[in-house]
Write a protein that holds these residues in place. Structure first.
Motif, PDB file in Angstrom:
ATOM      1  N   LYS A 165       0.844  -1.198   0.000  1.00 51.51           N
ATOM      2  CA  LYS A 165       0.000   0.000   0.000  1.00 51.51           C
ATOM      3  C   LYS A 165       0.869   1.234   0.000  1.00 51.51           C
ATOM      4  O   LYS A 165       1.809   1.350   0.797  1.00 51.51           O
ATOM      5  CB  LYS A 165      -0.897  -0.002   1.243  1.00 51.51           C
ATOM      6  N   GLU A 166       0.580   2.181  -0.897  1.00 48.20           N
ATOM      7  CA  GLU A 166       1.165   3.519  -0.816  1.00 48.20           C
ATOM      8  C   GLU A 166       0.072   4.446  -0.310  1.00 48.20           C
ATOM      9  O   GLU A 166      -1.002   4.540  -0.908  1.00 48.20           O
ATOM     10  CB  GLU A 166       1.687   4.002  -2.168  1.00 48.20           C
ATOM     11  N   TYR A 167       0.345   5.128   0.786  1.00 45.18           N
ATOM     12  CA  TYR A 167      -0.664   5.993   1.392  1.00 45.18           C
ATOM     13  C   TYR A 167      -0.638   7.369   0.722  1.00 45.18           C
ATOM     14  O   TYR A 167      -0.178   8.363   1.291  1.00 45.18           O
ATOM     15  CB  TYR A 167      -0.419   6.121   2.891  1.00 45.18           C
ATOM     16  N   THR A 168      -1.174   7.412  -0.487  1.00 47.69           N
ATOM     17  CA  THR A 168      -1.227   8.678  -1.222  1.00 47.69           C
ATOM     18  C   THR A 168      -2.133   9.686  -0.530  1.00 47.69           C
ATOM     19  O   THR A 168      -1.983  10.894  -0.739  1.00 47.69           O
ATOM     20  CB  THR A 168      -1.722   8.430  -2.655  1.00 47.69           C
ATOM     21  N   GLU A 169      -3.073   9.186   0.291  1.00 49.00           N
ATOM     22  CA  GLU A 169      -3.967  10.084   1.019  1.00 49.00           C
ATOM     23  C   GLU A 169      -3.211  10.952   2.022  1.00 49.00           C
ATOM     24  O   GLU A 169      -3.711  12.007   2.434  1.00 49.00           O
ATOM     25  CB  GLU A 169      -5.031   9.283   1.782  1.00 49.00           C
TER      26      GLU A 169
END
Length: 376
Positions: free
Chosen positions: A286-290
């Motif tokens: 997961k990349e936490y772009t948020e």
């Protein structure tokens, strides 16, 4: 003639030795390749050259147990640990974006901390983002878990010559192996929902009685609504909930506890009870772009932003036991993120107006041009 014969024998001997040595070398290389293949880790290693989109799956990762979940979602506390270190050491309070979101609010609660699990379960480290820190992390997880990192190379590390003063890196890994004292039975492949030929383990009429003692019934409403715990020899528990009730993992866990407390039936696994659990093999990123590229204030009133934030979850479960490995990393940079603007194209290749303006800032000529044929 004798000399010629002797020379011939010497040459034949030397050729024979060369052939033998070549054969030995080839066999050695083949054996080494076979052993390498046999001992290669089954867990894939992420590489910064791989397109992140190719590494993501339909399984989502949420950073906290309070985040709303979808049909296929996973959580592990590793990311909360890096968030806590960043929040406690750089911010000393809630992290506040210009536009708050629920994920940020939930992370700021710090509902999962290093006190939530024994120290043997995790390793974490933070500091100025440089190659020395990267080496310390690699050495730390190797010494504690005999592990290598799957995410460190996803981050943009400065070169050895760069002096870093405004970038921090936060890292954690949660690692645990667990096994059942007595192996569960390997069951025949069966359907899971609409998916056919799925591998299962559990308990049937041929399973030894001692295996049943590893199962604790939390509640049983009917054949589609129940929960059990599988006890491991490390004293970890594998809780399995059929038809979970709740929009978050926190809600589901609380509802299981509520049903457990009011359940009046037998919590022992009966001699005619059966159990079937699918084998699991999860490997997600997961990349936490948020959370990335949103400016927020530090405790020294400087502005910073999260440049990169990643988490992996790798889990296996079968009749013998299982393992969990979750890594999380976050790069935080002081300053304001420079937005990448798209190149602009100033092409007067259609209708436009032209003005000629004097030094007094007054127009002295104007033309509206639509049909270029009239103006050339």
């Amino acid at each position: 003639m004798a000399d010629k014969g002797t020379n011939k024998n010497v040459i034949i001997g030397l050729v024979t030795i060369v052939i033998i040595l070549t054969i030995i070398l080839v066999v050695s290389l083949i054996q080494e390749k076979i052993e390498t293949n046999h001992t290669a880790p089954t867990t894939p290693t992420y590489n910064s050259q791989i397109n992140l989109k190719d590494m993501l799956t339909d399984i989502n990762i949420v950073p906290t147990m309070q985040d709303t979940i979808s049909e296929n979602t996973a959580w592990c506390g590793a990311f909360q640990l890096v968030w806590n270190d960043m929040q406690n050491n750089l911010v000393d309070g809630d992290v506040e974006f210009e536009e708050q979101n629920q994920m940020l609010t939930n992370l700021n609660k710090q509902s999962f901390t290093e006190n939530s699990i024994p120290e043997e379960y995790y390793y974490k480290k933070w500091g100025l983002m440089n190659l020395q820190l990267k080496t310390e992390i690699e050495r730390g997880i190797r010494n504690k878990f005999n592990e290598t990192s799957d995410i460190l190379n996803l981050f943009s590390w400065p070169s050895a010559e760069e002096i870093v003063k405004d970038k921090y890196f936060f890292y954690s890994i949660l690692r645990r192996n667990f096994g059942f004292e007595n192996e569960f039975s390997v069951l025949e492949n069966n359907n899971f929902g609409n998916t056919e030929n799925v591998e299962f383990f559990g308990i049937n009429e041929e399973t030894d009685e001692i295996v049943r003692e590893q199962v604790e019934v939390l509640y049983y409403t009917d054949k589609e609504n129940f929960a059990v715990v599988l006890h491991t020899k490390q004293n970890d528990q594998v809780m399995l909930v059929r038809n979970p009730d709740g929009d978050t993992f926190e809600d589901i866990y609380a509802n299981v506890d509520k049903n457990y407390k009011k359940y009046k039936g037998s919590k022992s696994f009966g001699e005619k009870d059966t159990l079937s659990v699918p084998n699991l093999n999860i490997d997600i990123l997961k990349e936490y772009t948020e959370l990335e590229n949103n400016p927020f204030k530090l405790k020294d009133e400087e502005t910073a932003f999260i440049e990169q934030a990643f988490q992996t979850i790798q889990l296996t479960l079968n009749n013998k036991g299982g393992s969990i490995k979750s890594e999380a990393g976050m790069a935080v940079t002081k300053g304001i993120k420079e937005k990448n603007s798209k190149p602009r194209e100033f092409n007067f290749n259609d209708k436009f107006t032209i003005f000629l303006i004097s030094e007094t800032n007054e127009p002295y000529f104007a033309a509206n041009i639509e049909n270029i044929e009239l103006f050339k």
